[in-house]
Write a protein that holds these residues in place. Structure first.
Motif, mmCIF file in Angstrom:
data_model
loop_
_atom_site.group_PDB
_atom_site.id
_atom_site.type_symbol
_atom_site.label_atom_id
_atom_site.label_comp_id
_atom_site.label_asym_id
_atom_site.label_seq_id
_atom_site.Cartn_x
_atom_site.Cartn_y
_atom_site.Cartn_z
ATOM 1 N N ILE A 177 0.928 -1.295 0.013
ATOM 2 C CA ILE A 177 -0.029 -0.059 0.143
ATOM 3 C C ILE A 177 1.089 1.092 0.105
ATOM 4 C CG2 ILE A 177 -1.547 1.438 1.365
ATOM 5 C CD1 ILE A 177 -3.024 -1.406 2.078
ATOM 6 N N ARG A 178 1.720 1.135 0.791
ATOM 7 C CA ARG A 178 2.835 2.482 0.722
ATOM 8 C C ARG A 178 3.456 2.714 -0.574
ATOM 9 N NH1 ARG A 178 0.924 6.032 4.333
ATOM 10 N NH2 ARG A 178 1.909 5.821 6.432
ATOM 11 N N ASP A 179 4.034 1.758 -1.210
ATOM 12 C CA ASP A 179 4.380 1.589 -2.712
ATOM 13 C C ASP A 179 3.399 2.283 -3.646
ATOM 14 O OD1 ASP A 179 6.490 0.748 -4.618
ATOM 15 O OD2 ASP A 179 4.769 -0.540 -5.289
ATOM 16 N N ALA A 180 2.421 1.579 -3.511
ATOM 17 C CA ALA A 180 1.093 2.230 -4.619
ATOM 18 C C ALA A 180 1.056 3.814 -4.268
ATOM 19 C CB ALA A 180 -0.236 1.586 -4.260
ATOM 20 N N GLU A 181 1.055 3.919 -3.046
ATOM 21 C CA GLU A 181 0.907 5.630 -2.555
ATOM 22 C C GLU A 181 2.045 6.432 -3.224
ATOM 23 O OE1 GLU A 181 -1.491 5.858 1.609
ATOM 24 O OE2 GLU A 181 0.704 5.338 1.651
ATOM 25 N N ALA A 182 3.322 5.919 -3.201
ATOM 26 C CA ALA A 182 4.521 6.673 -3.379
ATOM 27 C C ALA A 182 4.504 6.583 -5.036
ATOM 28 C CB ALA A 182 5.836 5.809 -2.852
ATOM 29 N N ARG A 183 3.846 5.621 -5.569
ATOM 30 C CA ARG A 183 3.864 5.793 -7.336
ATOM 31 C C ARG A 183 2.822 6.640 -7.691
ATOM 32 N NH1 ARG A 183 2.698 1.124 -9.236
ATOM 33 N NH2 ARG A 183 2.091 -0.168 -7.543
ATOM 34 N N GLY A 184 1.870 7.078 -6.592
ATOM 35 C CA GLY A 184 0.672 7.851 -7.078
ATOM 36 C C GLY A 184 -0.354 7.117 -7.797
ATOM 37 N N VAL A 185 -0.396 5.859 -7.711
ATOM 38 C CA VAL A 185 -1.602 5.071 -8.381
ATOM 39 C C VAL A 185 -2.851 4.870 -7.203
ATOM 40 C CG1 VAL A 185 -0.199 4.033 -9.970
ATOM 41 C CG2 VAL A 185 -0.605 2.832 -7.725
ATOM 42 N N LEU A 186 -2.596 4.935 -6.072
ATOM 43 C CA LEU A 186 -3.621 4.995 -4.945
ATOM 44 C C LEU A 186 -3.810 6.312 -4.330
ATOM 45 C CD1 LEU A 186 -5.401 3.218 -3.045
ATOM 46 C CD2 LEU A 186 -3.567 2.769 -1.644
ATOM 47 N N LYS A 187 -4.887 6.905 -4.712
ATOM 48 C CA LYS A 187 -5.574 8.187 -4.279
ATOM 49 C C LYS A 187 -6.158 8.173 -2.785
ATOM 50 C CE LYS A 187 -3.571 9.795 -8.381
ATOM 51 N NZ LYS A 187 -2.444 10.519 -8.241
ATOM 52 N N PRO A 188 -6.071 9.384 -2.202
ATOM 53 C CA PRO A 188 -7.043 9.245 -1.249
ATOM 54 C C PRO A 188 -8.651 8.903 -1.220
ATOM 55 C CG PRO A 188 -6.061 11.320 -1.346
ATOM 56 C CD PRO A 188 -5.483 10.764 -2.681
ATOM 57 N N GLY A 189 -9.096 7.866 -0.545
ATOM 58 C CA GLY A 189 -10.435 7.678 -0.643
ATOM 59 C C GLY A 189 -10.596 6.379 -1.699
ATOM 60 N N GLY A 190 -9.388 5.924 -2.213
ATOM 61 C CA GLY A 190 -9.407 4.875 -3.033
ATOM 62 C C GLY A 190 -9.679 3.409 -2.335
#
Length: 341
Positions: free
Chosen positions: A60-73
């Motif tokens: 999950i932290r990796d997805a956030e860092a890559r910008g593919v997981l946005k707030p509320g996703g």
């Protein structure tokens, strides 16, 4: 002079910091059986109750860092259960929704836990990976069809094994004061054995990394003979693999053992009755592999070798399966003597 008890650790700043830094315990019965020190990493002490919490947090932290997981996703994943539980807890803490696809033959306790955590649970029939209805493929399609969703893809997302390179391996090295001769565990996604293996080899190339494979999986033959060929079957959940996942690619596996469910259950029973550890079958299989690895190192003349393995999750997650006499009889497996009574 009166000795004083050590001070408790300082409070953590957030609940997600509870993931990792799990205790390491010397296992008395396995150590005696192997003729050397066998240690178990108590991954059931993670907040989600299993080793998979580490992969969940890193993915999950990796997805956030890559910008593919946005707030509320939304995080979507296919899992035997434990990774889904870890993802649900991490996602809750960070404000994401969770959709979990799971084979419907996994333990009822895992299903109930996922529902209790607020995850949307999708159950599918168990099938081979080549079938498009396999839980992994189903989860990928659901992620593609869900707005704002990411697919965790634990099998081929190497953020999984990075969790163990970054955390599990250095923890083991520190807890054993830089003296560890062998490490073994089973492979599901391959993230744990590959990550811990790579992390420990960075510290000492002489650490022997061993695969402990259940029957019904193909990796034992792959590492022993170079062919992905399965033999037999196992009821163990979350372990056993028939392909080389991205996480397994390049795993530094030096040797391999094949362990039966019966041998794994033998250690589940002994650890519970003799040491007060209630564990799942994957942990029992891991411990059996650690005993085999320890005996191998002793036979080679290594002086007082130390072997570590993973105690994956609690037996309380399997009350309806391996701790249920009727279920064991249906699977033609030995019933623990206290259940038979």
């Amino acid at each position: 002079m009166t000795a004083t008890a050590p001070l408790p650790p300082a409070p953590l700043t957030r609940a997600l910091d509870l993931i990792g830094n799990t205790p390491l315990v010397r296992l008395e019965g396995p150590s005696a059986a192997a003729g050397c020190d066998i240690y178990g990493k108590c991954e059931f002490a993670n907040p989600g109750g299993s080793v998979k919490d580490r992969a969940a947090l890193w993915i999950i932290r990796d997805a956030e860092a890559r910008g593919v997981l946005k707030p509320g996703g939304t995080v979507v994943e296919g899992t035997a259960g434990n990774t889904g539980i870890g993802i649900a807890l991490v996602a809750n803490a960070l404000g994401y929704k969770t959709v979990i696809v799971m084979p419907d033959n996994q333990s009822r306790e895992k299903m109930d836990t996922l529902r209790a955590l607020g995850a949307e649970l999708v159950l599918v029939p168990p099938t081979k990976f080549a079938n498009p209805g396999h839980f992994v493929h189903t989860s990928r399609r659901l992620a593609e069809e869900t707005e704002g969703a990411v697919w965790a893809n634990q099998f081929d997302n190497i953020a999984n094994r990075k969790a163990h390179i970054d955390s599990t391996a250095p923890e083991l090295w520190s807890q054993l004061d830089g003296r560890i001769d062998g490490f073994t565990c089973a492979a599901g996604t391959g993230g744990t054995i590959a990550g811990v293996g790579l992390g420990l080899k960075e510290k000492d190339e002489n650490v022997r990394i061993a695969l402990t494979d259940p029957h019904g999986a193909a990796l034992y033959n792959y590492y022993a003979h170079g062919e992905l060929e399965a033999e037999g079957s196992s009821v163990a959940e979350g372990i056993g693999q028939g392909r080389i996942t991205a996480n397994l690619d390049g795993a530094p596996v030096d040797t391999q053992f094949r362990i039966s469910d019966e041998e794994g259950l033998h250690w589940v029973a002994r650890l519970l009755r003799e040491e007060g550890l209630c564990l799942g079958l994957s942990s029992g299989i891991n411990v059996a592999g650690a005993v085999a690895l320890g005996r191998q190192l002793v036979a080679e003349g290594r002086e007082a070798p130390r072997v570590a393995t993973i105690l994956c999750d609690s037996g309380f997650r399997y009350l309806s399966t391996i701790f249920n006499a009727d279920w064991l009889c249906e699977k033609s497996l030995p019933v623990f003597d206290w259940l038979a009574d």
